[in-house]
Enzyme design. Structure first.
Site, short mmCIF file in Angstrom:
data_model
loop_
_atom_site.label_atom_id
_atom_site.label_comp_id
_atom_site.label_asym_id
_atom_site.label_seq_id
_atom_site.Cartn_x
_atom_site.Cartn_y
_atom_site.Cartn_z
N HIS A 177 0.32 -1.20 -5.36
CA HIS A 177 0.87 -2.37 -6.06
C HIS A 177 1.69 -1.98 -7.28
O HIS A 177 1.80 -0.79 -7.63
CB HIS A 177 -0.26 -3.32 -6.47
CG HIS A 177 -1.30 -2.68 -7.37
ND1 HIS A 177 -1.16 -2.61 -8.74
CD2 HIS A 177 -2.51 -2.12 -7.09
CE1 HIS A 177 -2.23 -2.03 -9.27
NE2 HIS A 177 -3.06 -1.71 -8.29
N CYS A 193 -6.44 0.73 -8.05
CA CYS A 193 -6.07 1.52 -6.88
C CYS A 193 -4.84 2.35 -7.19
O CYS A 193 -4.85 3.15 -8.09
CB CYS A 193 -5.85 0.58 -5.70
SG CYS A 193 -7.37 -0.20 -5.10
#
Length: 287
Positions: A177, A193
């Site tokens: 992302h 993440c």
């Protein structure tokens, strides 16, 4: 095609809070806004994105390892594969045999706890974000106030885009992302993440079809492909063979030019807890 082919330091408390949250999942211009856009490469300039304007990336963050670039690639993965190396903090998009586009990434603890194969089964523009139960359990002071989640936007920890990875038809809760804190790219983070500069994830989003294969390297695979790395006092990585950079970093640290990373992180965490509480109050006021 890729364009190259053709936080917590911000005054706004709410923005500073989620910059540290950086959820699996700053002001994009932190630490200063005095740089000239002429020093920003075209692919990292400010760009309109629907009804939003994605700010330019401060060139101070565009280190050699962070900035996207074409590289020779001798890994075994087939063209079209995304290869994530959470230990070297690099991401590759293999575009043809022997050639890949390489990106710098920031990696949270969750990102270092996943390895192996996955598939992109979902893509979202300006996704909403909600801290996981584990994040809330691990750091209730920081994530508890935002347990109800945050709407999508440039002030959201997932940034402009998110690719959701699945394995065996099930969500892995592993994401690739964007970010609201570009100063974090190239560094380890407290949670989250795999994040990229918003400009990079926007272009990657456009290139990636659902079903794209993703390979996440293990530590052993990282060492075999990238060699050993050393984390500098600045939080960035360099090859263990780059003794000049390592020695210069140590000298700067001893001279007090580079602050202690642990102290900085502790201060940012304390500020983020206060900011998360302020954001919770703000969200309640909107409801």
């Amino acid at each position: 095609m890729w364009l190259s082919i053709s936080g917590l330091r911000h005054a706004a408390l709410a923005l500073g809070a989620v910059a540290v949250l950086a959820g699996c999942a700053g002001d994009p211009n932190s630490p200063t806004s005095t740089y000239s856009s002429a020093n920003v490469p075209p692919e990292y300039q400010a760009r309109p994105d629907g009804d939003r304007l994605v700010p330019a990336v401060n060139p101070a963050y565009l280190t050699a390892r962070n900035r996207r670039q074409w590289v020779a690639y001798d890994g075994p993965e087939a063209p079209g594969t995304i290869v994530v190396d959470p230990y070297a903090r690099l991401l590759y998009h293999v575009v043809e045999p022997g050639k890949a586009m390489r990106f710098g990434i920031a990696v949270g603890k969750e990102g270092r706890g996943f390895k192996g194969e996955a598939v992109v089964r979902r893509k979202e523009e300006y996704p909403s974000w909600t801290p996981t139960k584990n994040m809330i359990r691990t750091d209730p002071d920081l994530y508890g106030p935002l347990a109800g989640g945050l709407p999508g936007g440039l002030d959201n920890p997932l940034g402009a885009r998110a690719l959701y990875l699945y394995r065996g038809g099930k969500d892995t809760y592993y994401r690739i992302h964007g970010t609201m804190d570009p100063s974090s790219i190239g560094k380890a983070t407290s949670a989250g993440c795999i994040r990229l500069f918003n400009q990079d994830v926007i272009d990657m989003y456009d290139e990636m079809d659902l079903g794209t294969r993703v390979k996440v390297r293990s530590r052993e695979e990282s060492l075999a492909m990238e060699g050993p790395v050393v984390e500098l006092h600045t939080g960035y990585l360099v090859s263990a063979s780059d003794t000049a950079a390592i020695e210069a970093d140590q000298a700067a640290y001893e001279a007090g030019i580079v602050p202690d990373l642990g102290t900085v992180e502790a201060q940012e965490h304390a500020a983020a807890v206060a900011s998360a509480e302020a954001r919770e109050a703000e969200l309640r006021g909107l409801n």
